[in-house]
Design an enzyme around this catalytic site. Structure first.
Site, PDB file in Angstrom:
ATOM      1  N   MET A   1      24.817   8.483   1.507  1.00 44.52           N
ATOM      2  CA  MET A   1      24.793   9.762   2.210  1.00 44.52           C
ATOM      3  C   MET A   1      25.101   9.578   3.692  1.00 44.52           C
ATOM      4  SD  MET A   1      24.560  12.943   1.539  1.00 44.52           S
ATOM      5  CE  MET A   1      23.543  13.344   0.117  1.00 44.52           C
TER       6      MET A   1
ATOM      7  N   GLU B   1       0.798  -1.219   0.000  1.00 47.09           N
ATOM      8  CA  GLU B   1       0.000   0.000   0.000  1.00 47.09           C
ATOM      9  C   GLU B   1       0.835   1.276   0.000  1.00 47.09           C
ATOM     10  OE1 GLU B   1      -2.578  -3.239   1.872  1.00 47.09           O
ATOM     11  OE2 GLU B   1      -0.493  -2.558   2.090  1.00 47.09           O
TER      12      GLU B   1
ATOM     13  N   PHE C   1     -11.411  -6.548  14.415  1.00 53.00           N
ATOM     14  CA  PHE C   1     -10.381  -7.068  13.513  1.00 53.00           C
ATOM     15  C   PHE C   1     -10.067  -6.038  12.424  1.00 53.00           C
ATOM     16  CE2 PHE C   1      -9.350  -9.523   9.586  1.00 53.00           C
ATOM     17  CZ  PHE C   1      -8.108 -10.006   9.999  1.00 53.00           C
ATOM     18  N   GLN C   2      -8.796  -5.773  12.279  1.00 50.58           N
ATOM     19  CA  GLN C   2      -8.271  -4.810  11.306  1.00 50.58           C
ATOM     20  C   GLN C   2      -8.876  -3.415  11.489  1.00 50.58           C
ATOM     21  OE1 GLN C   2      -8.410  -6.549   7.308  1.00 50.58           O
ATOM     22  NE2 GLN C   2      -6.383  -7.418   7.660  1.00 50.58           N
TER      23      GLN C   2
ATOM     24  N   LYS D   1     -17.420  -0.292   6.647  1.00 46.12           N
ATOM     25  CA  LYS D   1     -17.923  -1.427   5.877  1.00 46.12           C
ATOM     26  C   LYS D   1     -19.438  -1.375   5.686  1.00 46.12           C
ATOM     27  CE  LYS D   1     -17.819  -5.814   4.327  1.00 46.12           C
ATOM     28  NZ  LYS D   1     -17.276  -6.208   3.017  1.00 46.12           N
TER      29      LYS D   1
END
Length: 572
Positions: free
Chosen positions: A480, A51, A113-114, A163
């Site tokens: 760097m 993502e 959940f999630q 949802k």
């Protein structure tokens, strides 16, 4: 009136908004939206492998076009994986809309959940956010999200979609708003006429003026007006890292990028100027060095659409709030109406001094018979692409070499993470550019450290036939970090060597692409020409370079703008 479910409203709203590409990854809380996408079939959805990469792709898409990039992800880890990409866009003022799934409204706050509080987590790095608690809110929220993302100072906007709000079994009247009205949000476009006249008078009366241009000029599509004003008054022009391309890098009045790794002549011009005309720049720490020592004799005129950016770090004597494009046109009008003109003799003397600084040739470097120098890689890239490529970069030495040795003649050519400095940005950003500009030459300049942070997107490139060219400057170290450790930590290279690297050629081939390894300076140009001749293939060029090369110039920490290291042994 058409009756749609919440999920269908999301997809139809994107269609009505004119969205052509959505970058995302499905999951439980957005499956209804993905099903609606399948039914719609009019937008191209790009299935990423992570993502964070989805946000960087949308970011590259936005930077190269000026359009708003669009992301669709699920709740929980899908949403939190976006945060680095969102912060990257926020720091660089890039317009994005991130649609994130959420657990059902009845479960919010229950540690379902999630579940994560996406609104709360993202709040410090978004311009605005919406939580849609009913399906009927969706069209209005999406319309406002795109408007807010694109207007004023651009930035990312999150729309959180529970949802149950998407439920395909529940239909509601759908109507996409024609206009947006937000009483508390009304960005100023035109500048104050009195301030503009005052600024124009000071600018034409100055003996040693300089035009300092930032990414805001690119966001405002003001490059032509920047050039027109600079040429009218014969002004020296310097840009920030984000402003490269806002004024042509091959123009005779361009003195180079300024700041931490800016050119000798750009930093000397700034430090010795009696007037700084700041255009869409924010005087960040990578430009100013020690603010207490910053350009002590300069009057500062500052144009910015964001009033909070003016006098935030450096006091502006003439602040002008407004869109860069609008204000520059107003200024040109005032100069013409009032007959203002610069002091020709003073400007001739000023250019004579600048040419002396230019003669130092601060970007010169020594070649080696058997080792490729990173500067050579970028110069060869410029030659092979004729200076016309879109160039994304990751973050580190390779980024600075690209910024210094590839003169960008046009805006939106240079795609890099400036404010946040995000390693892993380069490949997905280049992909977003390629999706937006399918016929263009697009390449990613990266390093052996950065390239591994989102290398899984090589799989996405194969799935969608994305023919970017990856130019990996391989010095087997975090370059760097290693340079700083050499300069400031007595050469104690704590965990900056990449002691175990994959065979990048075989890795590219494993993903189905072309891999090329180059280590001989004599073969560099022919190899790169071969790579770019494969127009329909992704080519990964693993280029081994001198591991001890540093990026110079480099400002001396806590010093003034004109205090710089010019090489490992020479300083101003």
């Amino acid at each position: 009136m058409e009756m749609l479910s919440g999920a269908q409203m999301v997809v139809r709203a994107l269609e009505d908004q004119g969205v052509e590409h959505v970058f995302g990854y499905p999951g439980g809380s957005v499956l209804d939206i993905y099903d609606a996408l399948f039914e719609n079939g009019k937008m191209e959805h790009v299935l990423v492998r992570h993502e964070q990469a989805a946000v960087h792709m949308a970011d590259g898409y936005a930077r190269s076009t000026g359009k708003v990039g669009t992301v669709l992800v699920t709740s929980g880890p899908g949403a939190t994986n976006c945060i680095t990409g969102i912060a990257t866009a926020y720091m660089d003022s890039i317009p994005l809309v991130i649609l994130s799934g959420q657990v059902p409204t009845s479960m919010i706050g229950e540690d379902a959940f999630q579940e994560t509080d996406m609104i709360g987590i993202s709040r410090p790095v978004v311009k605005h956010s919406f939580l849609c608690k009913t399906a009927s809110e969706i069209p209005d929220a999406i319309k406002k999200a795109y408007y807010i993302a694109a207007t004023g100072r651009p930035g990312p906007v999150v729309v959180d979609l529970p949802k149950d709000v998407q439920n395909p079994k529940e239909k509601f009247p759908y109507q996409y708003p024609d206009t947006v009205s937000l009483r508390s949000y009304n960005p100023t476009k035109a500048g104050h006429k009195g301030q503009i006249k005052r600024a124009a008078k000071l600018l034409t009366e100055a003996q040693r003026p300089v035009m300092y241009v930032g990414g805001g000029a690119i966001n405002a599509n003001a490059d032509q007006l920047v050039t027109k004003l600079a040429e009218l008054l014969n002004l020296p022009v310097t840009t920030t890292l984000m402003g490269l391309g806002a004024f042509s890098g091959i123009h005779k009045q361009f003195v180079g990028m300024l700041g931490m790794h800016g050119t000798f002549e750009a930093n000397k011009t700034m430090h010795n100027a009696d007037l700084i005309f700041a255009v869409g720049a924010r005087f960040d720490d990578r430009v100013t060095n020690n603010v207490a020592k910053f350009c002590p004799n300069a009057t500062i005129v500052h144009i910015d659409i964001d009033p909070t950016s003016i006098s935030k770090t450096v006091q502006a004597h003439v602040p002008i709030v407004g869109s860069v494009e609008t204000v520059l046109q107003q200024m040109l009008d005032v100069i013409g109406e009032c007959g203002f003109d610069s002091d020709k003799q003073a400007m001739a003397d000023w250019w004579s001094q600048i040419d002396q600084w230019r003669s130092r040739n601060c970007l010169a470097y020594e070649t080696h018979p058997t080792l490729i120098k990173p500067q050579q890689v970028i110069e060869t890239l410029y030659k092979v692409t004729k200076g016309e490529a879109f160039v994304s970069s990751d973050v580190g030495q390779h980024q600075m070499f690209a910024a210094l040795y590839y003169p960008f003649a046009k805006p939106r050519q240079w795609i890099n993470s400036g404010g946040l400095g995000t390693m892993g940005f380069g490949i997905p950003a280049a992909m977003g550019v390629q999706f937006a500009n399918p016929d263009a030459v697009v390449c990613c300049v990266t390093g052996d450290g950065s390239v591994q942070m989102n290398i899984q997107e090589l799989s996405t490139c194969m799935q969608y036939g994305v023919p970017i060219k990856i130019i990996s400057i391989n010095n087997r170290a975090l370059g760097m970090v290693k340079q700083w450790q050499k300069m400031f930590y007595g050469g104690r290279h704590s965990h900056s060597y990449m002691e175990s690297l994959p065979d990048f050629v075989k890795l590219a081939e494993a993903y189905g692409h072309v891999g090329m390894a180059v280590s001989d300076p004599a073969e560099l140009e022919s190899a790169m020409e071969k790579a770019f001749a494969m127009k329909d293939r992704l080519v990964f060029m693993d280029i081994s370079v001198d591991p001890d090369e540093h990026v110079y110039p480099m400002q001396i920490k806590f010093g003034a703008m004109d205090e710089m290291w010019l090489s490992k042994t020479e300083r101003t």
